[in-house]
Design an enzyme around this catalytic site. Structure first.
Site, short mmCIF file in Angstrom:
data_model
loop_
_atom_site.label_atom_id
_atom_site.label_comp_id
_atom_site.label_asym_id
_atom_site.label_seq_id
_atom_site.Cartn_x
_atom_site.Cartn_y
_atom_site.Cartn_z
N ARG A 187 -6.84 55.11 -11.34
CA ARG A 187 -6.08 55.28 -10.10
C ARG A 187 -4.59 55.07 -10.38
O ARG A 187 -3.74 55.81 -9.88
CB ARG A 187 -6.54 54.26 -9.05
CG ARG A 187 -7.94 54.54 -8.53
CD ARG A 187 -8.34 53.43 -7.56
NE ARG A 187 -9.71 53.58 -7.11
CZ ARG A 187 -10.57 52.59 -6.98
NH1 ARG A 187 -10.22 51.34 -7.27
NH2 ARG A 187 -11.80 52.82 -6.56
N ASP A 215 -13.91 63.19 2.18
CA ASP A 215 -15.16 62.49 1.93
C ASP A 215 -16.14 62.85 3.05
O ASP A 215 -15.72 63.20 4.16
CB ASP A 215 -14.93 60.97 1.91
CG ASP A 215 -16.03 60.23 1.14
OD1 ASP A 215 -15.78 59.79 0.01
OD2 ASP A 215 -17.15 60.11 1.69
N SER A 216 -17.43 62.77 2.74
CA SER A 216 -18.42 63.12 3.75
C SER A 216 -18.84 61.92 4.59
O SER A 216 -19.55 62.08 5.58
CB SER A 216 -19.66 63.72 3.07
OG SER A 216 -20.16 62.80 2.12
N CYS A 264 -19.56 59.87 -13.50
CA CYS A 264 -20.14 58.53 -13.68
C CYS A 264 -21.63 58.60 -14.00
O CYS A 264 -22.32 57.58 -13.92
CB CYS A 264 -19.87 57.66 -12.45
SG CYS A 264 -20.58 58.31 -10.94
#
Ligand code: SAH
Length: 393
Positions: free
Chosen positions: A211, A249-250, A337
């Site tokens: 980040r 984002d969902s 990931c």
């Protein structure tokens, strides 16, 4: 100290190499015979076919991972053993992130505590016990953590599907003390963490450095943060000088948290929108939109080997869609990931998608998780996170 234990696992011939080289898992099909009728949760001694002691570890007759090696010097697996291993793990974190109020304190196999994950958020601890025998020692672990760290609360976040492989129930709750939401700081940005209600253990700690890297490359850029969750990449991009940031984002919960985090930090350049990333990328392309920097940090696309081909197809598709809305010479920050997707395979798939989209890639940074998520060279499974930053021509 090489006193033999009564309960023994004898490996098949030639099945001992990986384990002798430091991999802590013995799979059930690698066992030739057992002595002393070991029961689930017992500590057993593991020996090569030739009768040499490899070490001792936790046994689970119901799991594909039949033994998790704890000690190659046959230490007794008692309270003092766990105190020593925990202290060894804590010492690393004090050294890499002194004064940090959010940190992964124990990273399972990679801290020589197989099946144990502990995250700290201020004075709250979130714990996962992913093997039967570790779970059976939860009381002991909580006692040690209270003695060593004096937390205000310890929360169990044992809802991960991995537990079903050990025939453990999925559970979540407060084990010690009382919990309330808490504010942590990462890269000088403040986040509210809900240790009980958030995803995983409340906050993804494994993208801290990545980040920050995105923040450093964001000056003057229009940024699209896909799978933004609580807004980690978005807020670092905004702080780094992005002109605009759009997080997708969902999950309604994740978006609410992201917006609250933006407000908490006085950041007005980041907006968050609920959408399916795959659909949103196509829609943005349809509208003729493009961005200077795109972040892709999706959830794991595969939990086992069987679904790897479908997952790879998913990664190629996702990247192809992203390339269509990435400006010429733009930057792509992309992560995977899934530990079943090996680093070379992931790189190949990103590259294949670029070629198919008529783009060329330059790899600028290639990283994994930060040092509070160490990896063991002999245990590829400990290095699940892949992260690349590319310039895309
Ligand atoms: N980048 C985040 C972590 C992402 S975790 C961080 O730095 O913390 C993955 C996120 O993807 C979750 O928040 C989940 O809600 C979201 N998600 C999963 N599938 C999605 C989809 N198809 N479209 C949009 N978001 C999705």
């Amino acid at each position: 100290m090489s006193q033999h234990l009564a309960k023994q696992i004898i490996l098949k011939k030639n099945e001992d190499r990986r384990i002798v080289q430091g991999h802590p898992w013995v799979f059930s099909n690698e066992i030739r015979e057992m002595h002393g009728a070991p029961q689930i949760g017992d500590v057993v001694e593991v020996l090569t076919a030739g009768g040499l002691t490899v070490g001792n570890g936790f046994f689970n007759s119901h799991s594909l991972i039949a033994v998790r090696i704890l000690s190659t010097s046959m230490e007794e697996i008692d309270e003092a053993f766990f105190r020593g291993r925990l202290e060894q793990a804590f010492e690393l974190r004090r050294r890499v992130y002194p004064g940090a109020n959010s940190v992964r304190l124990v990273h399972g196999e990679a801290d020589f505590l197989p099946g144990l994950i502990i995250d700290r958020f201020n004075d709250l601890l979130a714990i996962q016990t992913l093997s039967y025998a570790m779970d059976a020692r939860l009381e002991l672990l909580c006692n040690l953590l209270e003695e060593m760290l004096h937390p205000a609360a310890i929360v169990e976040r044992n809802e991960t599907q991995l537990r079903t492989l050990e025939e453990l129930p999925l559970e979540k709750g407060v084990l010690r003390g009382t919990v309330s939401p808490t504010i942590v700081t990462e890269n000088d940005i403040r986040y509210e963490v809900d240790v009980l209600g958030g995803q995983k253990t409340g906050f993804f700690l494994d993208q801290r450095e990545n980040r920050a890297l995105v923040g450093r490359w964001s000056r003057g850029a229009t940024v699209l943060d896909c799978f933004s969750n609580e807004g980690g990449f978005s807020l670092n991009a905004a702080r780094g000088g992005a002109v605009t940031v759009l997080g997708i984002d969902s999950s309604e919960l994740a978006l609410a948290a992201a917006s609250a985090n933006a407000a908490r930090n006085g950041i007005a350049t980041a907006a968050f929108e609920r959408a399916d990333v795959f659909e949103k990328l196509a829609a943005l392309h349809g509208e003729g939109k493009s961005f200077d920097l795109i972040v892709l940090d999706p959830p794991s696309f595969t939990r086992n080997r069987k679904t790897v081909p479908a997952a790879r197809q998913g990664y190629r598709d996702l990247h192809s869609r992203a390339f269509r809305v990435l400006a010429p010479g733009g930057l792509l920050a992309t992560a995977s990931c899934s530990h079943h997707i090996e680093p070379g395979v992931f790189l190949d798939d990103v590259d294949a998608a670029a070629r198919r989209s008529g783009r060329r890639l330059q790899l600028l940074e290639w990283r994994g998780a930060p040092p509070d998520h160490p990896t063991l060279p002999a245990v590829p499974e400990t290095g699940y996170l892949k992260f690349g930053l590319f310039r895309v021509l």
